[in-house]
Design a protein around this motif. Sequence first.
Motif, PDB file in Angstrom:
ATOM      1  N   THR A  75      53.790 -21.533  -0.146  1.00  0.00           N
ATOM      2  CA  THR A  75      53.830 -20.783   1.101  1.00  0.00           C
ATOM      3  C   THR A  75      54.940 -19.749   1.028  1.00  0.00           C
ATOM      4  O   THR A  75      55.791 -19.794   0.145  1.00  0.00           O
ATOM      5  CB  THR A  75      54.143 -21.704   2.295  1.00  0.00           C
ATOM      6  N   GLY A  76      54.937 -18.871   1.988  1.00  0.00           N
ATOM      7  CA  GLY A  76      56.075 -17.982   2.153  1.00  0.00           C
ATOM      8  C   GLY A  76      57.164 -18.763   2.877  1.00  0.00           C
ATOM      9  O   GLY A  76      57.201 -19.994   2.845  1.00  0.00           O
ATOM     10  N   GLU A  77      58.018 -18.060   3.544  1.00  0.00           N
ATOM     11  CA  GLU A  77      59.099 -18.701   4.282  1.00  0.00           C
ATOM     12  C   GLU A  77      58.546 -19.471   5.479  1.00  0.00           C
ATOM     13  O   GLU A  77      57.757 -18.946   6.250  1.00  0.00           O
ATOM     14  CB  GLU A  77      60.096 -17.653   4.777  1.00  0.00           C
ATOM     15  N   ILE A  78      58.961 -20.717   5.599  1.00  0.00           N
ATOM     16  CA  ILE A  78      58.623 -21.563   6.739  1.00  0.00           C
ATOM     17  C   ILE A  78      59.941 -21.984   7.373  1.00  0.00           C
ATOM     18  O   ILE A  78      60.855 -22.433   6.676  1.00  0.00           O
ATOM     19  CB  ILE A  78      57.831 -22.817   6.312  1.00  0.00           C
ATOM     20  N   ALA A  79      60.030 -21.850   8.673  1.00  0.00           N
ATOM     21  CA  ALA A  79      61.242 -22.287   9.368  1.00  0.00           C
ATOM     22  C   ALA A  79      61.442 -23.783   9.124  1.00  0.00           C
ATOM     23  O   ALA A  79      60.471 -24.555   9.104  1.00  0.00           O
ATOM     24  CB  ALA A  79      61.123 -22.010  10.865  1.00  0.00           C
ATOM     25  N   ASP A  80      62.680 -24.190   8.947  1.00  0.00           N
ATOM     26  CA  ASP A  80      62.971 -25.595   8.670  1.00  0.00           C
ATOM     27  C   ASP A  80      62.350 -26.526   9.698  1.00  0.00           C
ATOM     28  O   ASP A  80      61.963 -27.647   9.368  1.00  0.00           O
ATOM     29  CB  ASP A  80      64.483 -25.829   8.624  1.00  0.00           C
ATOM     30  N   ALA A 114      53.216 -26.102   9.993  1.00  0.00           N
ATOM     31  CA  ALA A 114      52.623 -25.493   8.796  1.00  0.00           C
ATOM     32  C   ALA A 114      51.539 -26.392   8.206  1.00  0.00           C
ATOM     33  O   ALA A 114      50.470 -25.915   7.806  1.00  0.00           O
ATOM     34  CB  ALA A 114      53.712 -25.206   7.756  1.00  0.00           C
ATOM     35  N   VAL A 115      51.807 -27.696   8.172  1.00  0.00           N
ATOM     36  CA  VAL A 115      50.788 -28.634   7.679  1.00  0.00           C
ATOM     37  C   VAL A 115      49.581 -28.607   8.616  1.00  0.00           C
ATOM     38  O   VAL A 115      48.437 -28.564   8.163  1.00  0.00           O
ATOM     39  CB  VAL A 115      51.360 -30.063   7.543  1.00  0.00           C
ATOM     40  N   GLY A 116      49.826 -28.608   9.920  1.00  0.00           N
ATOM     41  CA  GLY A 116      48.737 -28.587  10.888  1.00  0.00           C
ATOM     42  C   GLY A 116      47.863 -27.349  10.761  1.00  0.00           C
ATOM     43  O   GLY A 116      46.629 -27.433  10.814  1.00  0.00           O
TER      44      GLY A 116
END
Length: 192
Positions: free
Chosen positions: A71-76, A82-84
């Motif tokens: 993925t690109g950047e995902i907020a912590d 993101a999984v959903g």
Amino acid sequence: MDRTFDPRPLLLSALDQLERLVGRLDTARLDRETPCAEYDLRALLGHTVGAVHRIAYVGEGGRGLDVAASTGEIADTDWGGAVGRAHRRLAAAWADEAKLDREVEVPWGLVPGRIALSGYVMEVVTHTWDIAQVIDPAAELDERLSQAALDIAQEVLPPEPRGGEVPFGAVRPVPEDADVHSRLAGWLGRTV
């Protein structure tokens, strides 16, 4: 592999399990090592979510190598989201049962959709175990999913050769009384 096997329910259940697990993520653990040696937790989450997007893209008609399995950047604080999102995309992309018998292109070649999805059952279930070792080693993972992933792994991934173009380490020994999660991890080269 059985030509009538439908891996979609297993893959969707595996994503349900991953989503529940990641929902309990303590973001302070994102930089910790995982049993998947080349990834810390943040990178492994990115790889796993990206892999789900990749197989969703394949179900939408794309070629697997057109998109990275990351993925690109995902907020912590957004890994559960993101999984959903990846989960919903995959479910929509593979809703048509006819796609199970269509030839699709994944990183390991041209295969029927059901074979491609089976590989991703193995991927998601195994990485869920890796992720659980950091988030919650005592998490109760679904034995049915791990058994299905182990069956797939043993059918499509022989013990040798490993390494090089085969992106798995050598089969690792596990105790005779090891649970199915540990047997899967060992088959895919993790130290248990």
